[in-house]
Design a protein around this motif. Structure first.
Motif, PDB file in Angstrom:
ATOM      1  N   LYS A 138       7.137 -11.464  30.341  1.00  0.00           N
ATOM      2  CA  LYS A 138       6.276 -12.277  29.475  1.00  0.00           C
ATOM      3  C   LYS A 138       4.968 -11.547  29.171  1.00  0.00           C
ATOM      4  CE  LYS A 138       4.260 -16.925  29.223  1.00  0.00           C
ATOM      5  NZ  LYS A 138       2.824 -16.600  29.325  1.00  0.00           N
TER       6      LYS A 138
ATOM      7  N   GLU B 295       3.630 -10.278  25.434  1.00  0.00           N
ATOM      8  CA  GLU B 295       2.354 -10.765  24.893  1.00  0.00           C
ATOM      9  C   GLU B 295       1.422  -9.612  24.541  1.00  0.00           C
ATOM     10  OE1 GLU B 295       1.019 -13.325  27.982  1.00  0.00           O
ATOM     11  OE2 GLU B 295       2.149 -15.078  27.230  1.00  0.00           O
TER      12      GLU B 295
ATOM     13  N   THR C 169      10.385 -25.095  38.060  1.00  0.00           N
ATOM     14  CA  THR C 169       9.349 -24.124  37.674  1.00  0.00           C
ATOM     15  C   THR C 169       9.974 -22.936  36.972  1.00  0.00           C
ATOM     16  OG1 THR C 169       8.001 -24.783  39.571  1.00  0.00           O
ATOM     17  CG2 THR C 169       7.495 -22.671  38.512  1.00  0.00           C
TER      18      THR C 169
ATOM     19  N   ARG D 215      10.895 -23.879  33.457  1.00  0.00           N
ATOM     20  CA  ARG D 215       9.705 -23.953  32.588  1.00  0.00           C
ATOM     21  C   ARG D 215       9.223 -22.564  32.212  1.00  0.00           C
ATOM     22  NH1 ARG D 215       6.529 -26.081  35.891  1.00  0.00           N
ATOM     23  NH2 ARG D 215       4.994 -24.444  36.256  1.00  0.00           N
ATOM     24  N   TRP D 216       9.193 -21.662  33.158  1.00  0.00           N
ATOM     25  CA  TRP D 216       8.779 -20.283  32.857  1.00  0.00           C
ATOM     26  C   TRP D 216       9.770 -19.617  31.906  1.00  0.00           C
ATOM     27  CZ3 TRP D 216       7.369 -18.496  38.541  1.00  0.00           C
ATOM     28  CH2 TRP D 216       6.152 -19.094  38.892  1.00  0.00           C
ATOM     29  N   TRP D 217      11.033 -19.962  32.060  1.00  0.00           N
ATOM     30  CA  TRP D 217      12.051 -19.399  31.156  1.00  0.00           C
ATOM     31  C   TRP D 217      11.801 -19.858  29.719  1.00  0.00           C
ATOM     32  CZ3 TRP D 217      15.560 -15.729  32.268  1.00  0.00           C
ATOM     33  CH2 TRP D 217      16.565 -15.477  31.309  1.00  0.00           C
ATOM     34  N   GLU D 218      11.424 -21.103  29.558  1.00  0.00           N
ATOM     35  CA  GLU D 218      11.123 -21.626  28.216  1.00  0.00           C
ATOM     36  C   GLU D 218       9.873 -20.962  27.646  1.00  0.00           C
ATOM     37  OE1 GLU D 218      10.802 -25.775  28.898  1.00  0.00           O
ATOM     38  OE2 GLU D 218      12.990 -26.130  28.939  1.00  0.00           O
ATOM     39  N   GLU D 219       8.886 -20.724  28.489  1.00  0.00           N
ATOM     40  CA  GLU D 219       7.681 -20.026  28.027  1.00  0.00           C
ATOM     41  C   GLU D 219       8.016 -18.582  27.627  1.00  0.00           C
ATOM     42  OE1 GLU D 219       4.916 -20.310  31.209  1.00  0.00           O
ATOM     43  OE2 GLU D 219       4.501 -22.461  30.896  1.00  0.00           O
TER      44      GLU D 219
ATOM     45  N   LEU E 125       9.388 -18.608  24.135  1.00  0.00           N
ATOM     46  CA  LEU E 125       8.319 -18.706  23.134  1.00  0.00           C
ATOM     47  C   LEU E 125       7.621 -17.357  22.951  1.00  0.00           C
ATOM     48  CD1 LEU E 125       6.730 -22.158  24.107  1.00  0.00           C
ATOM     49  CD2 LEU E 125       8.280 -21.652  22.197  1.00  0.00           C
ATOM     50  N   ALA E 126       7.415 -16.628  24.048  1.00  0.00           N
ATOM     51  CA  ALA E 126       6.803 -15.296  23.959  1.00  0.00           C
ATOM     52  C   ALA E 126       7.704 -14.347  23.183  1.00  0.00           C
ATOM     53  CB  ALA E 126       6.535 -14.757  25.359  1.00  0.00           C
TER      54      ALA E 126
END
Length: 199
Positions: free
Chosen positions: A22, A26, A90, A93-97, A100-101
């Protein structure tokens, strides 16, 4: 206990990979040419087609392992509660973020590719115009050099040479009185000028 340790170890590795990936996504790629950016795009496509699916399988395996551990402990009236950074919720959720990245990174690559294509097009256009201008200037310089060159007959005329001595003699002769004509056709004396006889 062995399954719990296996889960915690795999979860920590996957969480670390998600955070590292991630952070890389970014960060805008520093590419100065279209060729360099195309290399980055190929690496990203390889990541999406190979690395990402493998990591997703690991996440699914962790969810299955967590469910198996929880089911076994439930029979013993026990529960499995890993730390928040290792919990399946958790990780999801990090996988979904991360997804998005990836979307933002993909758009960045597309925009950067368009920008570099435009830059390289303008560079090629500039070089083309510059080459044409140089050719025109060379032709102009050649034309000016040709115009400034004076032909041999256009050079300053040299002072005329003095007239030869023969010409001076001829001029003197022309201005002198002409000699008597000795030819037989010379005019005869008139009768008045004849001498009279002596008596």
């Amino acid at each position: 206990a062995d399954l719990e340790a296996q889960y915690l170890d795999s979860a920590a590795k996957l969480a670390g990979w998600i955070a590292e990936t991630k952070a890389e996504l970014e960060t805008e790629p520093q590419c100065n040419s279209q060729a360099e950016l195309e290399v980055v795009i190929r690496e990203y496509q390889e990541y999406v087609g190979t690395e990402k699916p493998r990591r997703q399988r690991e996440l699914l395996e962790l969810e299955a392992l967590f469910s198996s551990i929880s089911s076994r402990l439930a029979t013993l009236n026990r529960s499995f509660a890993p730390a928040d950074e290792a919990a399946t919720a958790t990780l999801v959720r990090w996988w979904e973020e991360l997804a998005l990245a990836e979307q933002a990174y993909s758009k960045t690559l597309q925009d950067k590719l368009k920008g570099l294509k435009m830059v390289e097009y303008n560079i090629k256009l500039f070089h083309s115009k510059s080459t044409k201008m140089e050719d025109w200037l060379q032709q102009k310089e050649a034309w000016l050099a040709f115009r400034d060159v004076k032909p041999p007959f256009a050079t300053t005329a040299a002072a005329p040479a003095p007239a030869p001595a023969r010409m001076a003699i001829d001029e003197e002769t022309a201005t002198a009185d002409p000699p008597a004509d000795p030819s037989p056709e010379a005019p005869r004396r008139s009768r008045r000028e004849r001498p009279r006889p002596l008596h």
